[in-house]
Design an enzyme around this catalytic site. Sequence first.
Site, PDB file in Angstrom:
ATOM      1  N   PRO A  56       0.854  -1.194   0.000  1.00  0.00           N
ATOM      2  CG  PRO A  56       0.073  -0.982   2.193  1.00  0.00           C
ATOM      3  CD  PRO A  56       0.805  -1.919   1.282  1.00  0.00           C
ATOM      4  CG  MET A  57       3.402   2.308  -2.004  1.00  0.00           C
ATOM      5  SD  MET A  57       4.440   2.155  -3.479  1.00  0.00           S
ATOM      6  CE  MET A  57       3.461   0.999  -4.452  1.00  0.00           C
ATOM      7  CB  CYS A 142       2.266   5.104   8.099  1.00  0.00           C
ATOM      8  SG  CYS A 142       2.693   6.668   7.311  1.00  0.00           S
ATOM      9  CE  LYS A 191       3.825  -2.410   4.716  1.00  0.00           C
ATOM     10  NZ  LYS A 191       4.707  -1.334   5.199  1.00  0.00           N
ATOM     11  CG  HIS A 219       9.086  -1.593   6.924  1.00  0.00           C
ATOM     12  ND1 HIS A 219       8.729  -0.852   5.819  1.00  0.00           N
ATOM     13  CD2 HIS A 219      10.405  -1.357   7.122  1.00  0.00           C
ATOM     14  CE1 HIS A 219       9.780  -0.193   5.377  1.00  0.00           C
ATOM     15  NE2 HIS A 219      10.811  -0.488   6.166  1.00  0.00           N
ATOM     16  CG  ASN A 259       7.678  -3.760   3.420  1.00  0.00           C
ATOM     17  OD1 ASN A 259       7.242  -2.786   4.014  1.00  0.00           O
ATOM     18  ND2 ASN A 259       8.110  -3.676   2.182  1.00  0.00           N
ATOM     19  N   GLY A 260      10.887  -4.464   3.343  1.00  0.00           N
ATOM     20  CA  GLY A 260      12.036  -3.645   3.708  1.00  0.00           C
ATOM     21  C   GLY A 260      13.335  -4.136   3.102  1.00  0.00           C
ATOM     22  CB  ALA A 283       6.852   0.265  -0.897  1.00  0.00           C
ATOM     23  CD  GLU A 284      11.381   4.630  -0.956  1.00  0.00           C
ATOM     24  OE1 GLU A 284      12.566   4.309  -1.154  1.00  0.00           O
ATOM     25  OE2 GLU A 284      11.039   5.685  -0.412  1.00  0.00           O
TER      26      GLU A 284
END
Length: 419
Positions: A56-57, A142, A191, A219, A259-260, A283-284
């Site tokens: 999700p972004m 976040c 998350k 993450h 994640n990460g 994500a990125e």
Amino acid sequence: MACRRELHRRGSRRKPLAALTMAGGLWRCFTGASRPSQTAWEWWESLGNPKWVCSPMIDQSERAFRILCRRHGVHLCYTPMLHAEPFASDETYRTTYFDAWKVEELDRPLIAQLGGDHPQTVLRAAKILEPHVEAVDLNFGCPTEDARKGGHASHSPRCRRYGAWLLDDVPQVTRLVRTLARNLQVPVTAKIRLLENRRRSVDLALAIQESGASALTVHGRTRQQRPKYAEKHGIECLAPDWETIGAIAQTLSIPVIANGGIETRQDAERCLAVTHAAAVMSAEALLEQPDLFVETEELPIPRMFRLAREFLELAQRYPSPLKYPSTKSHLFKILHRLIDVDQAMCRRKAASGQQLTLKEELKLKLMCCPVTDFDAIHQALDYLEAHADEQLLGDTWYRRWRPNSDVMQSRVRRIMGCW
């Protein structure tokens, strides 16, 4: 644990949409404290045992981008994060920020993410979403200032905090998960980011599982490990802790998504080997390389323009409901290595009549296109491609905060030796 691993090893074959729409019903049939792992893993299998996941972004995991990623190997996607308070009460907000009201088979399975801190408010928002998605995800990851403040006062006046800023209050986290798990017809996922030590991180993950979560994304960084602090604290502050993700995955009996630190397909494979997670989320890096999870020997420039044109075609077919769509933002990231110059500098130099470098000229060509003028954007891409040269290629967008990745790579090599 062996049963969980065997189920995951069955592969990531996608189920037809008809099977996916039954996932919520299957999940409800097995709900109960005595069989949480069977519930979660049967649901995960109904999604096709996804291995590669699009994160999700904020405003950037919209339908056109999700479908582009799915074309290139992604098995599961999340919507952009939705603020629960306005989503629960404001139809204009709902129609502007959620783009999956209409079923599109190319865009399933899909999980919607919500941010908020009041259980009943989040539940009202989730009840609106549940007919349209395979699960509802709670944002406890976040780390931004917006999350610390609870969002903008204009749309979330009663929200005090969301995302990773909720992790200071584990009882509140578990209340949120439990409220949704007990009242939705689809599974609830979450998350998180890591806490300051492994024991606390594992305990947090267990608490979320016991509250009814069917999957957990972890993450591998803390709330303080953010790119904005890299220059002050050194690049090592960005190194993800895959070992702790692995400890969580080994402890829980629900699917864990790691994640990460995922910059390449090879990173994703190493992450799976280290963490033994069910899946890996990006994500990125995915924003820059929507085909991140696909092995390719295609040269950089043809690859960038192929992906840019594919995305633009999808953005026309699936227009964003946002007033200011992120179409050009996506293109800037996909083409970053070719046009990695500062936008403000380009504008100042152009306004003052200074001579532009070729990179600045190419960047400005795309910048000047109205975001809804697809013909102009197509023409700009033609111009950029005609003037592209391998000598212009710079570093990746993912590495803009990582001028020296040696520390991260040495950490990866070290933890690989620990498993």
